[in-house]
Design an enzyme around this catalytic site. Structure first.
Site, PDB file in Angstrom:
ATOM      1  N   SER A  96      58.681  21.511  40.071  1.00 47.14           N
ATOM      2  CA  SER A  96      59.970  20.752  39.604  1.00 47.14           C
ATOM      3  C   SER A  96      60.884  20.847  40.455  1.00 47.14           C
ATOM      4  CB  SER A  96      60.111  21.166  38.226  1.00 47.14           C
ATOM      5  OG  SER A  96      61.451  20.371  37.571  1.00 47.14           O
ATOM      6  N   TYR A 109      62.042  27.455  31.540  1.00 48.43           N
ATOM      7  CA  TYR A 109      61.328  26.402  32.213  1.00 48.43           C
ATOM      8  C   TYR A 109      61.936  26.754  33.746  1.00 48.43           C
ATOM      9  CZ  TYR A 109      59.666  21.853  34.025  1.00 48.43           C
ATOM     10  OH  TYR A 109      58.892  21.373  35.003  1.00 48.43           O
ATOM     11  N   LYS A 113      59.583  27.830  37.215  1.00 51.22           N
ATOM     12  CA  LYS A 113      59.404  27.197  38.205  1.00 51.22           C
ATOM     13  C   LYS A 113      59.972  27.712  39.392  1.00 51.22           C
ATOM     14  CE  LYS A 113      57.176  23.574  36.145  1.00 51.22           C
ATOM     15  NZ  LYS A 113      55.902  23.502  36.527  1.00 51.22           N
ATOM     16  N   SER A 145      56.563  10.670  31.019  1.00 56.44           N
ATOM     17  CA  SER A 145      55.410  11.457  30.814  1.00 56.44           C
ATOM     18  C   SER A 145      55.748  11.789  29.218  1.00 56.44           C
ATOM     19  CB  SER A 145      55.268  12.727  31.513  1.00 56.44           C
ATOM     20  OG  SER A 145      56.320  13.488  31.312  1.00 56.44           O
TER      21      SER A 145
END
Length: 238
Positions: A96, A109, A113, A145
């Site tokens: 990402s 998160y 990543k 998404s």
């Protein structure tokens, strides 16, 4: 290969749990038994996060690392062993833009990543004797998404109530096409995003002091919206 020319033997679908690392070797062997080889591994499993660190249970961070990071490198390990024997293959990991910058409400998160970025950049340097094994990292920005509907929140098992508008995000098919182009050309790291998010990536890379200043201003508004019950993904990449 044309889709219409595929036979039943050309397709194998296996149920896989990234957090069940004890099952990854058997899954890899099942694929090898069916096809005889693995040309490409696409690591595309993971969950994002929407919560403030001060409000978030540490169990959430453990779950994020187990899924996004440890699950990914576990599966990679078994597939890579096969690719080393063949001296050929591609390992593609969907990271990402959050792997190269930071953003509020996504501390866990971003950490996972960043971990993937560091791991695969280091792994690439261990494979110099295998020039035909490619390590490719795909770094998407906001893409349409269901990632928002399935984010981690401050407690395990709690879902987000409002997923917000996704019309401003990159269409899924365009992201998929650019990913395939990157893989076909062995691009080591591909940033796949529209502006202004892509511009923020370049700013973070080449003018970090300005990026920190900008992210602080954008982040303050994002946190205010979050506390008000508004899921705002326009103020920072996903």
């Amino acid at each position: 290969l044309e889709i219409s020319s595929l036979s039943e033997n050309d397709i194998l679908v296996l149920r896989l749990d990234l957090t069940d690392r004890s099952s990854h070797e058997a899954a890899t062997n099942s694929v090898l038994k069916h096809f005889g080889k693995i040309d490409v591994l696409v690591n595309n499993g993971g969950r994002s996060q929407r919560s403030l660190f001060v409000d978030t249970n540490l169990d959430v961070y453990n779950a994020i690392i187990e899924l996004n990071y440890l699950g990914t490198i576990s599966l990679t390990k078994y597939v890579l062993n096969h690719m080393i024997q063949r001296k050929k293959g591609k390992i593609v990991t969907v990271s990402s833009v959050m792997g190269i910058m930071g953003a509020p409400l996504a501390t866990g998160y971003c950490a996972s990543k960043h971990a993937l970025q560091g791991f695969f950049n280091s792994l690439r340097t261990e494979l110099t004797d295998y020039p035909e094994i490619s390590i490719i990292q795909i770094c998407p920005g906001p893409v349409q998404s269901q990632i928002i509907q399935n984010v981690f929140t401050e407690n395990l098992g709690k879902s987000i109530e409002n997923s917000g508008d996704q019309s401003h995000k990159m269409p899924t098919d365009r992201c998929a096409r650019l990913t395939l182009v990157s893989v076909a050309n062995d691009v080591k790291e591909a940033w796949i995003s529209d502006h202004p998010y892509l511009a923020v990536c370049y700013l973070w890379q080449y003018a970090p002091t300005w990026a920190w200043w900008l992210m602080n201003r954008m982040g303050k508004r994002r946190i205010q919206n979050f506390k008000s019950g508004i899921v705002s993904v326009q103020s920072a990449p996903v």
